[in-house]
Write a protein that holds these residues in place. Sequence first.
Motif, PDB file in Angstrom:
ATOM      1  N   ILE A  42      -0.382  23.929  71.792  1.00 37.40           N
ATOM      2  CA  ILE A  42      -0.152  22.501  71.974  1.00 37.40           C
ATOM      3  C   ILE A  42      -1.475  21.781  72.207  1.00 37.40           C
ATOM      4  CG2 ILE A  42       0.922  20.770  73.474  1.00 37.40           C
ATOM      5  CD1 ILE A  42       3.204  22.776  73.950  1.00 37.40           C
ATOM      6  N   ALA A  43      -2.363  22.433  72.933  1.00 35.58           N
ATOM      7  CA  ALA A  43      -3.666  21.835  73.217  1.00 35.58           C
ATOM      8  C   ALA A  43      -4.684  22.947  73.448  1.00 35.58           C
ATOM      9  CB  ALA A  43      -3.580  20.926  74.441  1.00 35.58           C
ATOM     10  N   ALA A  44      -5.943  22.634  73.170  1.00 32.96           N
ATOM     11  CA  ALA A  44      -7.043  23.589  73.349  1.00 32.96           C
ATOM     12  C   ALA A  44      -8.223  22.874  73.983  1.00 32.96           C
ATOM     13  CB  ALA A  44      -7.453  24.195  72.002  1.00 32.96           C
ATOM     14  N   GLY A  45      -8.889  23.541  74.908  1.00 37.51           N
ATOM     15  CA  GLY A  45     -10.048  22.957  75.555  1.00 37.51           C
ATOM     16  C   GLY A  45     -11.308  23.099  74.714  1.00 37.51           C
ATOM     17  N   VAL A  46     -12.201  22.145  74.867  1.00 31.30           N
ATOM     18  CA  VAL A  46     -13.512  22.163  74.206  1.00 31.30           C
ATOM     19  C   VAL A  46     -14.554  22.488  75.279  1.00 31.30           C
ATOM     20  CG1 VAL A  46     -15.225  20.799  72.946  1.00 31.30           C
ATOM     21  CG2 VAL A  46     -12.771  20.487  72.487  1.00 31.30           C
ATOM     22  N   ASN A  47     -15.425  23.453  74.978  1.00 31.12           N
ATOM     23  CA  ASN A  47     -16.388  23.911  75.966  1.00 31.12           C
ATOM     24  C   ASN A  47     -17.782  24.024  75.363  1.00 31.12           C
ATOM     25  OD1 ASN A  47     -14.692  24.737  78.474  1.00 31.12           O
ATOM     26  ND2 ASN A  47     -13.558  25.557  76.736  1.00 31.12           N
ATOM     27  N   ARG A  48     -18.785  24.021  76.239  1.00 30.44           N
ATOM     28  CA  ARG A  48     -20.164  24.114  75.784  1.00 30.44           C
ATOM     29  C   ARG A  48     -20.420  25.365  74.938  1.00 30.44           C
ATOM     30  NH1 ARG A  48     -23.746  20.136  75.287  1.00 30.44           N
ATOM     31  NH2 ARG A  48     -22.839  19.294  77.215  1.00 30.44           N
ATOM     32  N   PRO A  49     -19.842  26.539  75.267  1.00 32.44           N
ATOM     33  CA  PRO A  49     -20.051  27.696  74.385  1.00 32.44           C
ATOM     34  C   PRO A  49     -19.566  27.464  72.954  1.00 32.44           C
ATOM     35  CG  PRO A  49     -19.233  28.430  76.503  1.00 32.44           C
ATOM     36  CD  PRO A  49     -19.144  26.933  76.510  1.00 32.44           C
ATOM     37  N   ASP A  50     -18.551  26.613  72.766  1.00 28.42           N
ATOM     38  CA  ASP A  50     -18.100  26.285  71.404  1.00 28.42           C
ATOM     39  C   ASP A  50     -19.217  25.589  70.624  1.00 28.42           C
ATOM     40  OD1 ASP A  50     -15.699  27.135  72.509  1.00 28.42           O
ATOM     41  OD2 ASP A  50     -14.853  25.119  72.658  1.00 28.42           O
ATOM     42  N   VAL A  51     -19.943  24.713  71.316  1.00 24.28           N
ATOM     43  CA  VAL A  51     -21.060  24.011  70.690  1.00 24.28           C
ATOM     44  C   VAL A  51     -22.145  25.007  70.293  1.00 24.28           C
ATOM     45  CG1 VAL A  51     -22.894  22.307  71.069  1.00 24.28           C
ATOM     46  CG2 VAL A  51     -20.569  21.858  71.910  1.00 24.28           C
ATOM     47  N   LEU A  52     -22.450  25.932  71.202  1.00 19.31           N
ATOM     48  CA  LEU A  52     -23.470  26.936  70.899  1.00 19.31           C
ATOM     49  C   LEU A  52     -23.045  27.815  69.726  1.00 19.31           C
ATOM     50  CD1 LEU A  52     -24.446  28.033  74.518  1.00 19.31           C
ATOM     51  CD2 LEU A  52     -25.718  26.515  72.990  1.00 19.31           C
ATOM     52  N   ILE A 325     -16.737  12.871  81.449  1.00 14.61           N
ATOM     53  CA  ILE A 325     -16.494  13.285  82.830  1.00 14.61           C
ATOM     54  C   ILE A 325     -15.228  14.128  82.819  1.00 14.61           C
ATOM     55  CG2 ILE A 325     -15.941  12.526  85.170  1.00 14.61           C
ATOM     56  CD1 ILE A 325     -17.539   9.962  84.605  1.00 14.61           C
ATOM     57  N   GLY A 326     -15.374  15.416  83.033  1.00 11.01           N
ATOM     58  CA  GLY A 326     -14.216  16.316  82.963  1.00 11.01           C
ATOM     59  C   GLY A 326     -14.092  16.943  81.582  1.00 11.01           C
ATOM     60  N   LYS A 327     -12.852  17.299  81.240  1.00 10.28           N
ATOM     61  CA  LYS A 327     -12.588  18.107  80.050  1.00 10.28           C
ATOM     62  C   LYS A 327     -12.282  17.271  78.811  1.00 10.28           C
ATOM     63  CE  LYS A 327     -12.059  21.936  79.738  1.00 10.28           C
ATOM     64  NZ  LYS A 327     -12.823  23.180  79.515  1.00 10.28           N
ATOM     65  N   ILE A 328     -12.725  17.785  77.670  1.00  9.44           N
ATOM     66  CA  ILE A 328     -12.374  17.242  76.363  1.00  9.44           C
ATOM     67  C   ILE A 328     -11.351  18.195  75.757  1.00  9.44           C
ATOM     68  CG2 ILE A 328     -13.231  16.619  74.085  1.00  9.44           C
ATOM     69  CD1 ILE A 328     -15.998  16.199  75.439  1.00  9.44           C
ATOM     70  N   ILE A 329     -10.237  17.647  75.234  1.00  7.85           N
ATOM     71  CA  ILE A 329      -9.107  18.462  74.793  1.00  7.85           C
ATOM     72  C   ILE A 329      -8.749  18.133  73.345  1.00  7.85           C
ATOM     73  CG2 ILE A 329      -6.684  19.055  75.248  1.00  7.85           C
ATOM     74  CD1 ILE A 329      -8.479  19.908  77.527  1.00  7.85           C
ATOM     75  N   LEU A 330      -8.440  19.169  72.587  1.00  5.39           N
ATOM     76  CA  LEU A 330      -7.888  19.016  71.237  1.00  5.39           C
ATOM     77  C   LEU A 330      -6.377  19.188  71.307  1.00  5.39           C
ATOM     78  CD1 LEU A 330     -10.386  21.228  69.194  1.00  5.39           C
ATOM     79  CD2 LEU A 330     -10.409  18.730  69.426  1.00  5.39           C
ATOM     80  N   THR A 331      -5.644  18.386  70.536  1.00  2.01           N
ATOM     81  CA  THR A 331      -4.181  18.490  70.493  1.00  2.01           C
ATOM     82  C   THR A 331      -3.730  18.788  69.073  1.00  2.01           C
ATOM     83  OG1 THR A 331      -3.941  16.105  70.149  1.00  2.01           O
ATOM     84  CG2 THR A 331      -3.916  16.890  72.420  1.00  2.01           C
ATOM     85  N   THR A 332      -2.631  19.547  68.958  1.00  2.00           N
ATOM     86  CA  THR A 332      -2.118  19.910  67.646  1.00  2.00           C
ATOM     87  C   THR A 332      -0.821  19.170  67.343  1.00  2.00           C
ATOM     88  OG1 THR A 332      -0.789  21.759  68.463  1.00  2.00           O
ATOM     89  CG2 THR A 332      -3.092  22.216  67.914  1.00  2.00           C
TER      90      THR A 332
END
Length: 332
Positions: A42-52, A325-332
């Motif tokens: 339903i949703a997935a978090g975006v994190n700094r390791p994804d950018v790397l 500020i806080g989390k960035i989230i992807l939604t499906t």
Amino acid sequence: MADLPNEMTAIEISRPGGPEVLKPHRLTVPSAGERELLIRVIAAGVNRPDVLQRQGHYPPPPGAPATPGLEVAGRVVRCGPGTTRFQEGDSVCALVAGGGYAEYCVAAEANCLPVPAGLTPLEAAGLPETFFTVWTNVFQRGGLKAGETLLVHGGSSGIGTTAIMLGRAFGARVFATAGTAQKCRACEELGADRAINYREEDFVEIVKNATDGRGVDVILDMVGGDYIARNIGAAAVDGRIVMIAFLGGPSAKVNFMPVMQKRLVVTGSTLRPRSVEEKAAIARELEAHVWPLFASGVIKPVIDSTFPLEEAAHAHQRMEQGAHIGKIILTT
């Protein structure tokens, strides 16, 4: 047992590069293996390791999907052989080694947790990577205890907001660094006793003054670079410095004499390459000690923004702009 599609939309890193290299494409829906769950994301978090990973600097561990994404929340649609806890239809969030930017994702059952009472799957999608990271580094490695002091660098990030909330919830006095007045206010609203604008103030001087010259017991650092030596200066006797990232670089010229004189512990860790069993041990502690805090309203996820899965590139742009500020989230 509901029928599943053969294919799903997932996000591909078409080549190493900027956010624009993230492209939606079609993949075969994965199958749940031994002691695994297939989750309809339903949703997935975006994190700094994804950018790397997107930049080509953080390849997935052996056996992990090439699709980025380290945390998801959704509904269990298939249970693999040997699963014992969750059933089809259960709402879960999960820490995964990859594959989160997709409509379906496989997760080890032992690395899944129920969506906490009172939270939506969208909110729960921002929990696993940050809460696993903060728990293992601040509380397990850093040994933070009630009555101690904690300094959190990058206080307005997903990791930072989580560390502030958990430090405060478990009885610590919390300091945080951030780069704007707005971010500093957000840190203090979350429970930081004092937020330090690192562009205008010296965090070593501030924490020394605020602790009558003693310094802080635990420092959570994701900056590195010249912060490495400054952390040693800001630490109290018997302090613990825990490093989890190096946004300012992994190298520094450091005088180690104060490490001896103060009896400091300088440590660090990564989460993604750890075994399912190691992550499962963190999950058990989180469920026992942290999950009840959601139900009671003591802590609540901080969501900065949401983007449709197909707009993962825009989500990465948001992260790299540094204004979140806080989390960035992807939604499906």
